[in-house]
Design an enzyme around this catalytic site. Structure first.
Site, PDB file in Angstrom:
ATOM      1  N   CYS A 164       0.820  -1.227   0.000  1.00 20.18           N
ATOM      2  CA  CYS A 164       0.000   0.000   0.000  1.00 20.18           C
ATOM      3  C   CYS A 164       0.848   1.268   0.000  1.00 20.18           C
ATOM      4  O   CYS A 164       0.319   2.364  -0.207  1.00 20.18           O
ATOM      5  CB  CYS A 164      -0.945  -0.010   1.193  1.00 20.18           C
ATOM      6  SG  CYS A 164      -2.071  -1.414   1.153  1.00 20.18           S
ATOM      7  N   HIS A 197      -3.209   7.091   3.315  1.00 20.50           N
ATOM      8  CA  HIS A 197      -3.680   5.824   2.737  1.00 20.50           C
ATOM      9  C   HIS A 197      -5.011   5.438   3.378  1.00 20.50           C
ATOM     10  O   HIS A 197      -5.129   5.369   4.599  1.00 20.50           O
ATOM     11  CB  HIS A 197      -2.630   4.740   2.974  1.00 20.50           C
ATOM     12  CG  HIS A 197      -3.117   3.369   2.660  1.00 20.50           C
ATOM     13  ND1 HIS A 197      -3.696   3.062   1.449  1.00 20.50           N
ATOM     14  CD2 HIS A 197      -3.130   2.231   3.379  1.00 20.50           C
ATOM     15  CE1 HIS A 197      -4.037   1.788   1.443  1.00 20.50           C
ATOM     16  NE2 HIS A 197      -3.711   1.260   2.614  1.00 20.50           N
ATOM     17  N   ASN A 237     -10.362   0.188   0.935  1.00 21.66           N
ATOM     18  CA  ASN A 237      -8.906   0.178   0.830  1.00 21.66           C
ATOM     19  C   ASN A 237      -8.544  -0.346  -0.558  1.00 21.66           C
ATOM     20  O   ASN A 237      -8.819  -1.500  -0.883  1.00 21.66           O
ATOM     21  CB  ASN A 237      -8.330  -0.730   1.920  1.00 21.66           C
ATOM     22  CG  ASN A 237      -6.807  -0.758   1.910  1.00 21.66           C
ATOM     23  OD1 ASN A 237      -6.174  -0.315   0.956  1.00 21.66           O
ATOM     24  ND2 ASN A 237      -6.220  -1.285   2.968  1.00 21.66           N
TER      25      ASN A 237
HETATM   26  N1  COA Z   1     -18.143  -8.329  10.655  1.00 21.45           N
HETATM   27  C1  COA Z   1     -18.455  -8.619  11.912  1.00 21.45           C
HETATM   28  N2  COA Z   1     -17.531  -8.981  12.831  1.00 21.45           N
HETATM   29  C2  COA Z   1     -16.249  -9.037  12.420  1.00 21.45           C
HETATM   30  C3  COA Z   1     -15.857  -8.736  11.118  1.00 21.45           C
HETATM   31  C4  COA Z   1     -16.869  -8.384  10.201  1.00 21.45           C
HETATM   32  N3  COA Z   1     -16.617  -8.077   8.923  1.00 21.45           N
HETATM   33  N4  COA Z   1     -14.515  -8.877  11.006  1.00 21.45           N
HETATM   34  C5  COA Z   1     -14.081  -9.243  12.220  1.00 21.45           C
HETATM   35  N5  COA Z   1     -15.121  -9.351  13.073  1.00 21.45           N
HETATM   36  C6  COA Z   1     -15.129  -9.728  14.475  1.00 21.45           C
HETATM   37  C7  COA Z   1     -13.908 -10.525  14.868  1.00 21.45           C
HETATM   38  O1  COA Z   1     -14.104 -11.904  14.557  1.00 21.45           O
HETATM   39  C8  COA Z   1     -13.862 -10.300  16.353  1.00 21.45           C
HETATM   40  O2  COA Z   1     -14.782 -11.145  16.984  1.00 21.45           O
HETATM   41  P1  COA Z   1     -14.425 -11.820  18.406  1.00 21.45           P
HETATM   42  O3  COA Z   1     -14.246 -10.664  19.349  1.00 21.45           O
HETATM   43  O4  COA Z   1     -15.638 -12.639  18.672  1.00 21.45           O
HETATM   44  O5  COA Z   1     -13.189 -12.589  18.169  1.00 21.45           O
HETATM   45  C9  COA Z   1     -14.378  -8.867  16.488  1.00 21.45           C
HETATM   46  O6  COA Z   1     -15.062  -8.566  15.276  1.00 21.45           O
HETATM   47  C10 COA Z   1     -13.282  -7.858  16.717  1.00 21.45           C
HETATM   48  O7  COA Z   1     -12.248  -8.126  15.779  1.00 21.45           O
HETATM   49  P2  COA Z   1     -10.987  -7.221  15.668  1.00 21.45           P
HETATM   50  O8  COA Z   1     -10.079  -7.770  14.609  1.00 21.45           O
HETATM   51  O9  COA Z   1     -10.402  -6.979  17.011  1.00 21.45           O
HETATM   52  O10 COA Z   1     -11.699  -5.879  15.176  1.00 21.45           O
HETATM   53  P3  COA Z   1     -11.069  -4.485  14.954  1.00 21.45           P
HETATM   54  O11 COA Z   1     -11.843  -3.475  15.674  1.00 21.45           O
HETATM   55  O12 COA Z   1      -9.577  -4.495  15.132  1.00 21.45           O
HETATM   56  O13 COA Z   1     -11.338  -4.244  13.407  1.00 21.45           O
HETATM   57  C11 COA Z   1     -10.163  -4.375  11.340  1.00 21.45           C
HETATM   58  C12 COA Z   1     -10.818  -5.147  12.455  1.00 21.45           C
HETATM   59  C13 COA Z   1      -9.570  -5.365  10.343  1.00 21.45           C
HETATM   60  C14 COA Z   1     -11.230  -3.544  10.655  1.00 21.45           C
HETATM   61  C15 COA Z   1      -9.076  -3.473  11.928  1.00 21.45           C
HETATM   62  O14 COA Z   1      -8.257  -4.201  12.778  1.00 21.45           O
HETATM   63  C16 COA Z   1      -8.246  -2.834  10.879  1.00 21.45           C
HETATM   64  O15 COA Z   1      -8.716  -2.048  10.073  1.00 21.45           O
HETATM   65  N6  COA Z   1      -6.933  -3.087  10.884  1.00 21.45           N
HETATM   66  C17 COA Z   1      -6.021  -2.518   9.931  1.00 21.45           C
HETATM   67  C18 COA Z   1      -6.281  -3.108   8.614  1.00 21.45           C
HETATM   68  C19 COA Z   1      -5.484  -2.434   7.546  1.00 21.45           C
HETATM   69  O16 COA Z   1      -5.417  -1.245   7.500  1.00 21.45           O
HETATM   70  N7  COA Z   1      -4.912  -3.234   6.669  1.00 21.45           N
HETATM   71  C20 COA Z   1      -4.267  -2.796   5.507  1.00 21.45           C
HETATM   72  C21 COA Z   1      -2.983  -2.158   5.794  1.00 21.45           C
HETATM   73  S1  COA Z   1      -2.462  -1.480   4.319  1.00 21.45           S
END
Ligand code: COA
Length: 335
Positions: free
Chosen positions: A111, A256, A286
């Site tokens: 990215c 980004h 993204n």
């Molecule tokens: N819908 C519903 N629930 C979801 C879900 C979805 N699409 N995706 C994950 N969950 C659940 C998980 O399973 C977890 O459940 P649990 O507590 O029962 O285990 C819960 O939501 C929390 O998950 P978590 O990963 O801690 O959520 P989060 O608040 O960190 O959000 C992301 C997840 C991926 C959105 C976030 O971590 C993120 O954006 N990270 C950076 C990603 C990024 O920028 N990547 C590219 C870099 S270039």
């Protein structure tokens, strides 16, 4: 020494839309979860059988038109989703754009690819190796995510954005300040596609063959979140300092578009009010290497980014790799 100056900009989003409700209809997720956790509402995706080059050619054409026509000496494609592993995709893009036998190569920095590409283009121009560089950031990330993994499939969309960089002077509007770049390969496993590279290609016994699910993108979202905020904030401070600016001098922050909460955390860390931030994440998600050039093109088109604005760009992604750069937005008509 010549500087790389933005002379044209364009972007392309494939017309097919996938809404949060579309995803919720087949996965255990909801529009509410996706909007509140990511800021995304809809994403554009390639048609089945579509590929990165299809998006990149259109964005490249628009950037060339925006620059008033003319060609380019070099085509650089920043991407993580080349059409094929061999050959590189940039030569095909150059050919389809009618640019003949110009130099063309792919650049892989996830990215952060567009910022690494800006640095590369600036170097080509500074040394005199090129007068005009077409830099395209394009990704068809939806072809790489597991369609059944709610943790990743909701995050990504497909797009391409491009800039035409010409040789000019450092003091001109559109001149790109030398980007601040960094990487941390000790965290390479945080964001990865395990299969498809040389490490998973050995002709060993069946026990050594990759898991079929390893062709899909995998990410530790929480850890990625933390590093993204820290690295983009730090690189932004350094880029602003390198430009001789203060953070308060910056009119627009273009970060980004990974997650609205990441953007908010970076803006908070750097002291940017919402009016000084560019965002299109709700409409595109993204889009990996396409994120920054698409953001620039769409923001210039809707008037939130205007000629004379001092812009700070920053990005972060797999590698880990990151960067930041400054420029003053030029008077260009978006292609
Ligand atoms: N819908 C519903 N629930 C979801 C879900 C979805 N699409 N995706 C994950 N969950 C659940 C998980 O399973 C977890 O459940 P649990 O507590 O029962 O285990 C819960 O939501 C929390 O998950 P978590 O990963 O801690 O959520 P989060 O608040 O960190 O959000 C992301 C997840 C991926 C959105 C976030 O971590 C993120 O954006 N990270 C950076 C990603 C990024 O920028 N990547 C590219 C870099 S270039």
């Amino acid at each position: 020494m010549k500087s790389a100056v933005i002379a044209g900009v364009g972007s392309y989003l494939p017309p097919r839309l996938v809404t949060n409700d579309d995803l919720a209809a087949r996965l255990d997720t909801s529009d509410e979860w996706i909007r509140t956790r990511t800021g995304m509402s809809v994403r554009h995706v390639v048609e089945p059988g579509g590929a990165t080059s299809d998006l990149a050619v259109e964005a490249g054409r628009r950037a060339l038109e925006s620059a008033g026509g003319g060609g380019a000496d070099v085509v650089v494609l920043a991407t993580t989703t080349p059409d094929r592993q061999v050959p590189p995709t940039a030569p095909e893009i150059a050919s389809r754009l009618g640019l003949g036998t110009v130099a063309a190569f792919d650049l892989s920095a996830a990215c952060a690819g567009f910022l690494y590409g800006l640095a590369g283009a600036a170097g080509l121009i500074a040394t005199g190796a090129a007068e005009r560089v077409l830099l395209i950031g394009a990704d068809a990330f939806t072809t790489m995510v597991d369609p059944d993994d709610r943790g990743t499939v909701v995050l990504f969309g497909d797009a391409a954005g491009a800039v035409l960089l010409r040789a000019g002077e450092a003091a001109e509007p559109g001149a790109v300040g030398l980007p601040v770049l960094g990487s941390d390969g000790s965290l390479a496993d945080l964001i990865q596609v395990p299969a498809g590279g040389s490490r998973s290609r050995s002709s060993g016994p069946p026990s050594k063959q990759p898991d079929p699910m390893d062709v899909y993108f995998k990410m530790n979202g929480r850890e990625t979140f933390r590093h993204a905020v820290q690295r983009m904030s730090q690189a932004s401070r350094e880029a602003v300092e390198r430009a001789g600016w203060e953070l308060g001098d910056v009119d627009r922050l273009g970060a980004h578009q990974a997650n609205l909460r990441i953007l908010a955390a970076v803006a908070d860390e750097l002291g940017f009010e919402p009016e000084r931030q560019l965002t299109n994440i709700a409409e595109v998600g993204n889009t990996a290497a396409a994120s920054l050039p698409t953001l620039l093109a769409m923001s210039a088109a809707d008037g939130s980014l205007r000629a004379g604005h001092r812009v700070l760009l920053t990005a972060f992604g797999g590698g880990l790799s990151w960067g930041a750069a400054t420029l003053t937005w030029p008077d260009v008509v978006v292609g």
